[in-house]
Write an enzyme that holds these catalytic residues in place. Structure first.
Site, PDB file in Angstrom:
ATOM      1  N   PHE A   1       0.866  -1.188   0.000  1.00 39.88           N
ATOM      2  CA  PHE A   1       0.000   0.000   0.000  1.00 39.88           C
ATOM      3  C   PHE A   1       0.892   1.225   0.000  1.00 39.88           C
ATOM      4  CE2 PHE A   1      -2.296   3.604   1.602  1.00 39.88           C
ATOM      5  CZ  PHE A   1      -3.453   3.546   0.851  1.00 39.88           C
TER       6      PHE A   1
ATOM      7  N   ASP B   1       9.222   2.815   2.182  1.00 41.69           N
ATOM      8  CA  ASP B   1       8.044   3.633   2.480  1.00 41.69           C
ATOM      9  C   ASP B   1       7.764   3.508   3.976  1.00 41.69           C
ATOM     10  OD1 ASP B   1       5.561   4.730   2.934  1.00 41.69           O
ATOM     11  OD2 ASP B   1       4.622   3.904   1.130  1.00 41.69           O
TER      12      ASP B   1
ATOM     13  N   LYS C   1       2.380  11.176   7.310  1.00 43.46           N
ATOM     14  CA  LYS C   1       1.521  10.927   8.479  1.00 43.46           C
ATOM     15  C   LYS C   1       1.993  11.653   9.754  1.00 43.46           C
ATOM     16  CE  LYS C   1      -1.086   7.157   6.653  1.00 43.46           C
ATOM     17  NZ  LYS C   1      -0.806   5.971   5.891  1.00 43.46           N
TER      18      LYS C   1
HETATM   19  C1  LIG Z   1      -0.996   6.071   4.375  1.00 47.50           C
HETATM   20  C2  LIG Z   1       0.091   5.535   3.530  1.00 47.50           C
HETATM   21  C3  LIG Z   1       0.419   6.127   2.296  1.00 47.50           C
HETATM   22  C4  LIG Z   1      -0.379   7.251   1.696  1.00 47.50           C
HETATM   23  O1  LIG Z   1      -0.412   8.397   2.466  1.00 47.50           O
HETATM   24  P1  LIG Z   1      -1.539   9.511   2.172  1.00 47.50           P
HETATM   25  O2  LIG Z   1      -1.147  10.650   3.055  1.00 47.50           O
HETATM   26  O3  LIG Z   1      -2.852   8.906   2.554  1.00 47.50           O
HETATM   27  O4  LIG Z   1      -1.477   9.834   0.728  1.00 47.50           O
HETATM   28  C5  LIG Z   1       1.508   5.623   1.611  1.00 47.50           C
HETATM   29  N1  LIG Z   1       2.216   4.593   2.087  1.00 47.50           N
HETATM   30  C6  LIG Z   1       1.915   3.993   3.254  1.00 47.50           C
HETATM   31  C7  LIG Z   1       2.760   2.865   3.740  1.00 47.50           C
HETATM   32  C8  LIG Z   1       0.832   4.419   4.005  1.00 47.50           C
HETATM   33  O5  LIG Z   1       0.499   3.793   5.137  1.00 47.50           O
END
Ligand SMILES: *Cc1c(COP(=O)(O)O)cnc(C)c1O
Length: 394
Positions: free
Chosen positions: A140, A225, A254
């Protein structure tokens, strides 16, 4: 207005791209949220880890208000006196030498993909338009058309094609799969060190270490990520530290905004982020002074309040307590730090609804997994309180 009035209004005019629990929150402080009827809930989601510091943290609130009174946005057409301080702070905290700020996580992932491709052409020497980026099954990384194009979740993609090429999928946790996928045209391997949305999926020991070595041998960028796993969530500053590696590129978001303001960033070095020339890439709000001031305070809180250490210690305590419930519904309880997945032998949603009625808010991920990720400021007593509710429901 009552709970049902807000829900009706939202259902009438809002696009139905989420299926929220039917609780309408009006205020929050620390780990506690209060709904419009005055009921209190313990937050065990932390806005998908955007709130590691807890709701409305007073130090971040202070930075937010003070900065909002002075200047909020200049655009990068002009310089401002907060952005350079954020760069310095991120360098001090993470050790990375070149940084590019964006707003949402997905935008930072897009930025990393663009950097990797341009690095592939200009530094590695991949022929024009041939660069490949390898991603893991059940990844994700956000919701843009490019990113959902390399998702392996059919729902994320269905109806949104056609998708750009240049992406390959490997099995998460398999070195053989990664080895087989790498070619002379591979620019990067993009991976979550622990997969969040997939349900806090931890790869086999040694996987990240071997993957990083394999990338190095093949002149492939290792891009982590850490948008959800980073900034203390897994009991380390970054989840990749569990295997003592140093990715070429790290993506954060985040909790960088402390729950106040969207801000994300790509952390790397001059060889990679140096490929961007003025005009190549940008964002109107990226690096704005309000975001920068908030992010500096958000990082300070993580460090000053030892939230990383708390996450490690209290995470161990929480997971052991959950395991000791020995519920007949449990298939597996796994986690790192205050980031726990309870895999159930049936649908998770009814359990989340039952927990909500008892004052504990969490959310299912996929059909049968309950994820618990409270703010890292949670106390042992509050964990005990949560475990009482979990015991009643499970
Ligand atoms: C939440 C998330 C994203 C996307 O972040 P947004 O601020 O919602 O665009 C990307 N990678 C990971 C691992 C995430 O948990």
């Amino acid at each position: 207005m009552k709970t049902q009035d807000y829900i009706s209004l939202e259902n009438q005019y809002g696009a139905h791209n989420y299926h929220p629990l039917d609780v309408v929150i009006a205020s929050a402080q620390g780990v506690w949220m209060t709904d419009v009827e005055g009921r209190r809930y313990l937050d065990c989601l932390s806005a998908y880890s955007a709130l590691n510091q807890g709701h409305c943290h007073p130090k971040i609130l202070k930075a937010f208000i003070e900065q909002a009174r002075k200047i909020t946005i200049t655009s990068r057409a002009f310089r401002n006196n907060q952005f350079p301080l954020l760069l310095e702070k991120l360098h001090q905290v993470t050790g990375y030498d070149m940084i590019l700020p964006m707003n949402s996580g997905a935008e930072a992932v897009e930025t990393a993909l663009k950097a990797a491709r341009k690095w592939g052409y200009t530094v590695k020497g991949i022929p024009k338009d041939k660069a490949e980026i390898i991603c893991a099954r059940n990844n994700f990384h956000g919701r843009t058309t490019t990113i959902v194009g390399f998702s392996t979740d059919e729902q994320y993609k269905a109806g949104f094609g056609p998708f750009p090429g240049g992406f390959k999928i490997v099995e998460f946790g398999s070195i053989e799969s990664l080895k087989a996928a790498i070619t002379a045209d591979t620019a990067a391997f993009l991976v979550e060190p622990i997969q969040g949305e997939a349900g806090v999926v931890i790869p086999p020991d040694g996987y990240l270490h071997e993957a990083a070595a394999l990338c190095r041998q093949n002149d492939v960028l290792f891009m982590a990520d850490e948008i959800q796993s980073g900034l203390g969530r897994s009991g380390k500053l970054f989840a990749f530290e569990h295997e003592n590696i140093r990715p070429d590129v790290v993506i954060i978001g985040k909790a960088l905004g402390g729950g106040f303001y969207p801000i994300s960033a790509v952390l790397s070095n001059k060889e990679v982020l140096g490929v961007f020339q003025p005009g190549d890439h940008g964002s109107t709000f990226g690096g704005n002074p309000l975001a920068a001031a908030v992010a500096i305070a958000s990082l300070d809180v993580i460090i000053d309040e030892k939230l990383i250490e708390r996450s490690a210690e209290l995470g161990k305590y929480f997971i052991e307590k959950i395991r000791s419930l020995r519920s007949p519904y449990f298939v597996e309880v796994r986690g790192r730090g205050l980031w726990i997945a309870i895999v159930l032998n049936q649908k998770a949603r009814p359990f989340c609804e039952a927990l909500m009625k008892k004052g504990l808010l969490c959310k299912e991920t996929h059909e049968n997994i309950v994820r618990l990720a409270p703010p890292l400021i949670i106390t042992k007593e509050e964990i005990d309180w949560a475990c009482e509710r979990l015991k009643e429901v499970f």
